[in-house]
Scaffold this motif. Structure first.
Motif, PDB file in Angstrom:
ATOM      1  N   ARG A 177       1.442   7.358 -18.042  1.00 41.93           N
ATOM      2  CA  ARG A 177       2.556   7.512 -17.111  1.00 41.93           C
ATOM      3  C   ARG A 177       3.616   8.354 -17.811  1.00 41.93           C
ATOM      4  N   ASP A 178       4.041   9.397 -17.149  1.00 46.24           N
ATOM      5  CA  ASP A 178       5.082  10.272 -17.700  1.00 46.24           C
ATOM      6  C   ASP A 178       4.780  10.687 -19.138  1.00 46.24           C
ATOM      7  N   SER A 190       2.217   1.248 -13.062  1.00 45.76           N
ATOM      8  CA  SER A 190       3.480   1.893 -12.679  1.00 45.76           C
ATOM      9  C   SER A 190       4.576   0.884 -12.379  1.00 45.76           C
ATOM     10  N   ASP A 191       4.219  -0.211 -11.719  1.00 43.20           N
ATOM     11  CA  ASP A 191       5.228  -1.210 -11.377  1.00 43.20           C
ATOM     12  C   ASP A 191       5.985  -1.649 -12.621  1.00 43.20           C
ATOM     13  N   TYR A 192       5.230  -1.818 -13.692  1.00 41.47           N
ATOM     14  CA  TYR A 192       5.820  -2.384 -14.908  1.00 41.47           C
ATOM     15  C   TYR A 192       6.372  -1.300 -15.828  1.00 41.47           C
ATOM     16  N   ALA A 212      -0.577   8.042  -9.154  1.00 37.65           N
ATOM     17  CA  ALA A 212       0.036   7.120 -10.114  1.00 37.65           C
ATOM     18  C   ALA A 212       1.446   6.719  -9.706  1.00 37.65           C
ATOM     19  N   GLY A 213       2.117   7.545  -8.917  1.00 41.27           N
ATOM     20  CA  GLY A 213       3.490   7.232  -8.545  1.00 41.27           C
ATOM     21  C   GLY A 213       3.610   6.115  -7.514  1.00 41.27           C
ATOM     22  N   VAL A 214       2.490   5.687  -6.943  1.00 43.26           N
ATOM     23  CA  VAL A 214       2.571   4.666  -5.898  1.00 43.26           C
ATOM     24  C   VAL A 214       2.774   3.296  -6.538  1.00 43.26           C
ATOM     25  N   PHE A 274      -1.167   9.459   0.888  1.00 42.87           N
ATOM     26  CA  PHE A 274      -0.011   9.170   0.047  1.00 42.87           C
ATOM     27  C   PHE A 274       0.583  10.465  -0.505  1.00 42.87           C
ATOM     28  N   ALA A 275       0.776  11.454   0.371  1.00 47.27           N
ATOM     29  CA  ALA A 275       1.356  12.720  -0.077  1.00 47.27           C
ATOM     30  C   ALA A 275       2.704  12.468  -0.744  1.00 47.27           C
ATOM     31  N   ASP A 276       3.476  11.566  -0.147  1.00 44.61           N
ATOM     32  CA  ASP A 276       4.712  11.121  -0.770  1.00 44.61           C
ATOM     33  C   ASP A 276       4.454   9.705  -1.264  1.00 44.61           C
TER      34      ASP A 276
END
Lengths: 441, 305, 281
Positions: free
Chosen positions: A145-146, A110-112, A396-398, A231-233
């Protein structure tokens, strides 16, 4: 005399000016592959005999050697980096000269991907007939991702309990050839005490020192098992919870009662298990091959007495283990069609040899390999295969999961060793992680 | 006729012409270095300061935010830990390096073979790379199979986990650093000792002065200047601790051995927040500048009095 | 023993105490080196069981022959040598020229420029490294020898040292040459440069060693394994998860990688000592 020193200086300066320009290359297409997994050129430097190779380093080294031998029109150049190599990758991306293929943990994709620093691979994979439908569920979730596939999955791995059956037997913790394992935190403590009383050795072997992730992985697994949605958010972590406190208390008590090795780093812990210095070593799938080899050698403390199981369910929520996976990504850069085609062929080759890679102990990333008889015939794979269903990554969003793991491991370590009260360690971990995520660009 | 005119020529014109050409060649002599200096040191320094006023990303894109990065730094407990670790490390290394260096120089300032050999030994570690020094010292310090652990267990004691104890990690790195860096201060002091005029000692000996008195009244005052050089050089070097901590402890346990430079590295290349990293760099620059200047002027002041 | 500094006089007991202290320090200095050597002579299997085995035979040269067969160490050594030599020669050239200019020639702005230079002495490499990395990215200089060499040329220490040295050199020789009508460059080249050999040696040794030991800059600039310097290369082969070549091999690599510079050091020890010594004066 100084004059003949200065003369060469001018020549050297001129040389330096010239060396910057590289001649246009002909011949084989060169791809630069950057990976961790270590260096073992002494043992496997020129070997192409993949089935004979052992361990992560041996297998990946011989695989690339074999690919180079089989494909004279392509030359794969290997950059071996200090694990995990993301600092170096960042420097390379910032410099605008990234390598062509890079090992990446699925947890950091995700970072990249969010920054478009790595390419979506749907088209590249399709061009060589690699269909994401063939990925395992864990692998597919790990690299998507997405809606786009950003990496070729290579494996799924999780921290496992590697067990020294010889010592467990001495402690009366083996039934029908299988280790007796805890089903709750209390049972864990009881069995550990029983083990230590009987053998005089610590029940757990843990890599704590300088280990950027081990403690955090334990925490993630135990929190997930309690259905704690920390990690709900994805941009805010919640660690000041009774669930987290419970986990830290457990590990602190294990240490306080002398039921674990102390102060070991990764190398020391890995060797300690090999030398029979404790009952259970919590470490990833990658050690299965090595320890299995040791158990076949007479004289080894593990001889005839090694097995491995997934992280036991210690809490009543659900049976789940924090997991991650290794994958291959292509950093975004301008490349010729020829080069991209060469990279695609290498990807296909890596996918086709996923069985060889899974001999390390990692769970294959492809369903057909998991279903294959030859994988099932490898030792301990039936126990480990359960991970296909129980493996779970962080959402995955983390972002910045490696840094997050490091922060949490640091704070946990200071709580477990008693340098900080548990509550303030959790508060500090929470604050530091959220500060990190808040200040992301 | 030439020589005749030369002597007759009005001196002012000649000097003017000479100084003009002198100025031109002077600039030519210093220009190559000054260009490098300006481009590779001064420009990055100022662009770093400019960068520190931005919320800037390693991969491009930035936004001016004034001094906010600095404000954030002073509220960041990890950064403040790094600052105090750095100061503590400087304190742990610079005085010992200076004193041990001086002691060794005094002990080895003679022509015996043994002294030559030992001078070689004490300087030899200075030529090793930081990555090799840390590899060696990790194998000395680790509790599982390290040299010290082996020695301790052989006399029946339990091994000490130097690198994972919050109170011992930084001192262990400091010890490693002293081992690595002791050669230079020793050599500088040795050089200074060679310069002390020998007749001073002869005179003192005639006065029947003891060894300690000669040390205090002749040797030490004569090498005062070198002592200052050593302190300033070591201050600048040790403020920049990076490799030892990065390789031996990763700054741990729990940031107990995190120095400022490693903080800058982590913020820049792991968190990609280079505006913030640049701000931390400027603080480091300020600290070194102040420390070096203070030393320098303190010594100057004492001398002029 | 023929001591230069006075040492006779004090009681023998104190001398023994000092000797014991010196012996202890020497031991602390030598032990880690010997330990490394011992470890490098053991098989990886033996060491995995226990490092205590290093204290007793059997010893083997296997780790060294493994390096000779397959190691990237040679490339790292070559890169480090090229970079260190180039930086050293570059610094010597730039510093001597500038040092002469500052010490002997009057030109407008000389005093101000020299003060700026003095401030430059206090600029730590590390505080400009982020900005410099950006700059080198824009100029496409990473992973080239130029990228590794150029930053080393900027440190003002050499200019400072050479200026001081030239200032302390007597002017008589030059004045004679000036009367002979020699150009300034000729005077510099023929007279001052040969005179400055000791200072050059000092500066050269400093520069070579600090470049040889540089870590952070090559770590982020030489990211391609073909361009790894020794420091970065050795780091890349350490701390790898799971299987590695083993401890004995790593230690042998450390010994092997240090050998060339240690040999150079032993050969030139006398000059290095003399050279470093002159820096202090």
């Amino acid at each position: 005399m100084i004059r003949w020193l200065l003369g060469p200086a001018v020549v050297a300066a001129a040389l330096v000016a010239v060396t910057g320009c590289k001649p246009a290359s002909r011949g084989p297409v060169q791809i630069t592959l950057q990976r961790f997994f270590g260096a073992c050129d002494a043992e496997f430097g020129s070997s192409t005999d993949v089935p004979a190779a052992e361990g992560e380093c041996g297998i990946i080294t011989t695989l690339i050697n074999k690919f180079n031998a089989d494909n004279p029109d392509i030359r794969v150049k290997v950059n071996i980096v200090y694990w995990p190599g993301y600092d170096q990758l960042s420097a390379e991306l910032a410099a605008g000269h990234p390598p062509d293929l890079v090992t990446m943990h699925e947890s950091v994709i995700s970072d990249y991907s969010q920054r478009h620093l790595i390419m979506p691979l749907d088209a590249v994979l399709a061009s060589v007939g690699v269909d994401p439908a063939g990925f395992t569920r864990a692998a597919r979730e790990g690299v998507t991702r997405d809606g786009s596939v950003y990496a070729l999955p290579f494996d799924t791995w999780a921290p496992l309990w590697h067990v020294n059956l010889n010592l467990m037997r001495a402690a009366g913790l083996v039934r029908d050839g299988a280790p007796v394992l805890p089903h709750s935190a209390e049972e864990l403590l009881q069995q550990a005490r029983q083990f230590t009383r009987a053998t005089g050795k610590p029940y757990l072997i843990q890599s704590i020192v300088n280990d950027p992730a081990a403690s955090a992985r334990n925490l993630f697994t135990c929190l997930m098992q309690q259905n704690s949605d920390f990690f709900a958010d994805p941009r805010r972590i919640r660690l000041q919870t009774p669930e987290a406190r419970r986990v830290l208390q457990l590990f602190k008590q294990i240490r306080d009662e002398g039921l674990t090795t102390r102060d070991q780093d990764y190398t020391a812990a890995t060797a300690a298990f090999l030398n029979g210095q404790g009952g259970v070593y919590i470490v990833g799938t990658w050690m299965i091959g090595t320890y299995e080899q040791a158990s076949l050698q007479t004289g080894s403390p593990l001889a005839g007495g090694y097995t491995v199981v997934p992280f036991p369910q210690l809490y009543s929520g659900r049976d789940v283990t924090y997991a991650d996976g290794h994958s291959w990504v292509i950093p975004t850069a301008k490349r010729s069609a020829q080069k991209t085609a060469a990279i695609a062929r290498l990807l296909r080759f890596l996918r086709d040899n996923d069985f060889q890679w899974s001999r390390t102990g990692h769970l294959p990333a492809y369903q057909d390999v998991i279903d294959s008889a030859r994988w099932r015939a490898l030792p301990h794979r039936t126990e480990v295969a359960r991970l296909v269903d129980t493996a779970a990554p962080l959402p995955a969003g983390v972002q910045r999961q490696f840094t997050i793991q490091q922060i949490i491991s640091e704070e946990m370590e200071s709580a477990i060793t008693g340098q900080k009260p548990i509550d303030s360690a959790l508060a500090d971990a929470e604050r530091r992680v959220n500060d990190l995520l808040f200040n992301l660009l | 006729m030439d020589s005749c005119e030369q002597t007759a020529a009005p001196s002012t014109r000649r000097t003017w012409a000479a100084s003009k050409s002198e100025a031109r060649s002077g600039l030519l002599f210093v220009a190559p270095y000054l260009i490098v200096f300006a481009v590779l040191l001064i420009y990055p320094l100022f662009s770093g300061i400019w960068l520190s006023l931005h919320k800037a990303d390693l991969f491009g894109g930035s936004q001016f935010i004034g001094a906010q990065n600095y404000a954030r730094l002073f509220r960041d407990p990890v950064f403040l830990t790094a600052v105090s670790n750095t100061l503590y490390f400087v304190l742990l290394t610079v005085p010992p390096l200076t004193l041990i260096g001086l002691g060794l120089a005094l002990a080895l300032n003679n022509r015996s073979r043994w002294s030559a050999l030992l001078r070689g030994l004490f300087f030899s570690s200075s030529v090793l790379s930081v990555t090799i020094v840390t590899l060696i010292w990790r194998m000395v310090l680790i509790p599982d199979g390290g040299l010290i652990a082996n020695l301790l267990t052989s006399i029946g004691r339990s091994p000490v986990a130097f690198l994972s104890d919050a109170h011992l990690a930084l001192p262990a790195i400091a010890f490693t650093t002293i081992w690595w860096c002791i050669g230079l201060p020793m050599m500088l002091f040795l050089a200074a000792l060679q310069q002390v005029p020998r007749d001073l000692y002869e005179a003192a000996r005639l006065d029947n002065a003891g060894r300690w008195r000669m040390l205090a009244s002749i040797t030490l005052p004569s090498i005062r200047h070198t002592a200052l050089v050593v302190v300033v050089i070591e201050l600048i070097l040790q403020f920049q601790l990076f490799g030892q901590a990065q390789i031996m402890t990763l700054g741990g346990p729990n940031n107990a051995s995190l120095p400022m430079v490693l903080f800058i590295y982590q913020v820049g290349f792991q968190r990609w927040d280079i505006g913030y990293a640049a701000a931390a760099s400027e603080i480091l620059f300020g600290m070194i500048l102040i420390a070096a200047m203070t030393q320098y002027f303190a010594a100057r002041g004492r001398e002029s009095r | 023993m023929t001591l230069r500094a006075p040492s006779a006089g004090a009681g023998a007991g104190r001398n023994w105490a000092l000797l014991a202290l010196l012996a202890l320090a020497s031991l602390a200095m030598a032990a880690p080196l010997l330990w490394t050597l011992l470890l490098s002579l053991k098989s990886n299997g033996d060491l995995l069981r226990s490092t205590r085995s290093a204290f007793s035979p059997p010893y083997t040269l296997q780790n060294y022959s493994d390096i000779l067969g397959h190691s990237a160490v040679f490339g790292w050594l070559l890169n480090s040598t090229i970079v260190s030599l180039a930086v050293t020669l570059g610094v010597l050239a730039l510093s001597s020229l500038a040092g002469y200019g500052f010490a002997r020639l009057r030109f407008p702005g000389r005093a101000v420029l020299f003060i700026v230079l003095l401030f430059g002495l206090a600029i730590p490499e590390q505080s400009v490294i982020i900005a410099r990395h950006q700059m080198f990215s824009a100029l496409n200089l990473h992973n080239t020898y130029r990228g590794l060499i150029l930053p080393g040329l900027a440190a003002p220490f050499g200019v400072f040292l050479m200026t001081q040295y030239f200032r302390a050199t007597p002017r008589e020789l030059e004045e004679a040459a000036t009367l002979d009508g020699a150009s300034r460059f000729k005077i510099f080249w023929r007279i001052l440069l040969p005179l400055s050999l000791p200072a050059q040696a000092t500066l050269g040794i400093f520069t070579f060693l600090s470049t040889w030991n540089d870590y952070w800059w090559p770590l982020i600039s030489a990211t391609d394994s073909d361009m790894y310097t020794l420091t970065v290369g050795v780091a890349s082969s350490q701390m790898n998860f799971a299987q590695t070549n083993g401890l004995g091999y790593l230690m042998a690599q450390a010994v092997f990688a240090s050998a060339p510079i240690l040999i150079v050091y032993v050969i030139f020890q006398r000059y290095i000592v003399a050279g470093v010594s002159r820096a202090a004066t």
